[in-house]
Design a protein around this motif. Structure first.
Motif, PDB file in Angstrom:
ATOM      1  N   PHE A 155     -38.963  12.440  28.372  1.00 53.76           N
ATOM      2  CA  PHE A 155     -40.362  12.815  28.992  1.00 53.76           C
ATOM      3  C   PHE A 155     -40.550  14.578  29.269  1.00 53.76           C
ATOM      4  CE2 PHE A 155     -39.641   8.713  29.744  1.00 53.76           C
ATOM      5  CZ  PHE A 155     -41.135   8.199  28.545  1.00 53.76           C
ATOM      6  N   GLY A 156     -39.899  15.116  28.260  1.00 51.85           N
ATOM      7  CA  GLY A 156     -39.996  16.413  29.459  1.00 51.85           C
ATOM      8  C   GLY A 156     -41.720  17.693  29.821  1.00 51.85           C
ATOM      9  N   TRP A 157     -42.271  16.782  29.439  1.00 52.64           N
ATOM     10  CA  TRP A 157     -43.436  17.404  30.074  1.00 52.64           C
ATOM     11  C   TRP A 157     -43.600  16.842  31.311  1.00 52.64           C
ATOM     12  CZ3 TRP A 157     -46.968  13.917  31.136  1.00 52.64           C
ATOM     13  CH2 TRP A 157     -47.076  12.742  30.810  1.00 52.64           C
ATOM     14  N   TYR A 158     -43.639  15.577  31.500  1.00 52.92           N
ATOM     15  CA  TYR A 158     -43.658  14.996  33.400  1.00 52.92           C
ATOM     16  C   TYR A 158     -42.466  15.769  33.516  1.00 52.92           C
ATOM     17  CZ  TYR A 158     -44.827  12.181  36.679  1.00 52.92           C
ATOM     18  OH  TYR A 158     -44.754  11.429  38.009  1.00 52.92           O
ATOM     19  N   HIS A 208     -41.149  18.990  33.710  1.00 54.60           N
ATOM     20  CA  HIS A 208     -42.040  20.077  33.925  1.00 54.60           C
ATOM     21  C   HIS A 208     -43.252  19.819  34.786  1.00 54.60           C
ATOM     22  CE1 HIS A 208     -39.931  22.439  31.126  1.00 54.60           C
ATOM     23  NE2 HIS A 208     -39.838  21.504  30.071  1.00 54.60           N
ATOM     24  N   PHE A 209     -43.912  18.951  34.758  1.00 52.72           N
ATOM     25  CA  PHE A 209     -45.128  18.654  35.780  1.00 52.72           C
ATOM     26  C   PHE A 209     -44.397  18.371  37.529  1.00 52.72           C
ATOM     27  CE2 PHE A 209     -47.012  15.535  37.816  1.00 52.72           C
ATOM     28  CZ  PHE A 209     -48.260  15.119  38.469  1.00 52.72           C
TER      29      PHE A 209
END
Length: 171
Positions: free
Chosen positions: A62-65, A67-68
């Motif tokens: 969950f790289g996007w998470y 980053h969030f």
């Protein structure tokens, strides 16, 4: 057929009330503990960023998470220090009392998924499973609770206001 049972059956309402109170107590005590014990999400957020959920090859799932969390949550930790304890407490209260049950469960599931994406397994799978049953049941999950009176009031109020809007548009 199962959806109809969950949404309309009076015996399902009893089972749902037990599940709802169980989950509500869990949410309420977790939130109240954070409100009274001094809560700081920064340690959790730093840990979730430092050790993200990884797949079999060691790559971030969950790289996007992450980053969030790194770009928004951690710099704004004061918002999360307010929202998490109050959110957990209000979700628990809504479920315990059976008041705005569907909304409380929706936000409870949202928070469960956020914890899950950060790598906290714990009781989240169980809570998500029970939460989806309650959310699927809709009004019936709060029938033995304050929703018996609150939901008809809200429907009456919104229908009354919808009639006013229709009159303004046609005039």
């Amino acid at each position: 057929m199962f959806n109809k049972f969950l949404r309309e059956n009076k015996y399902a309402a009893i089972i749902l009330a037990v599940l709802r109170v169980y989950l509500g107590y869990s949410w309420f005590t977790a939130g109240l503990g954070k409100l009274t014990g001094g809560f700081d999400a920064s340690g959790f957020l730093k840990g979730a960023i430092a050790k993200p959920v990884t797949g079999p090859e060691g790559d971030m799932v969950f790289g996007w998470y992450v980053h969030f969390l790194k770009g928004f949550a951690l710099p704004n930790v004061d918002i999360f220090n307010f929202v998490v304890p109050w959110g957990e407490t209000l979700i628990g209260l809504g479920l315990l009392l059976g008041c705005l049950t569907t909304a409380a469960m929706f936000f409870g599931l949202f928070m469960n998924f956020m914890f899950f994406l950060a790598g906290t397994v714990s009781h989240n799978p169980r809570d998500i499973f029970i939460g989806f049953i309650i959310l699927t049941a809709g009004y019936n999950a709060g029938r033995i609770g304050l929703d018996r009176w609150v939901i008809p009031f809200i429907r009456k109020f919104t229908n009354k206001n919808a009639g006013i809007e229709k009159q303004k548009v046609t005039a």
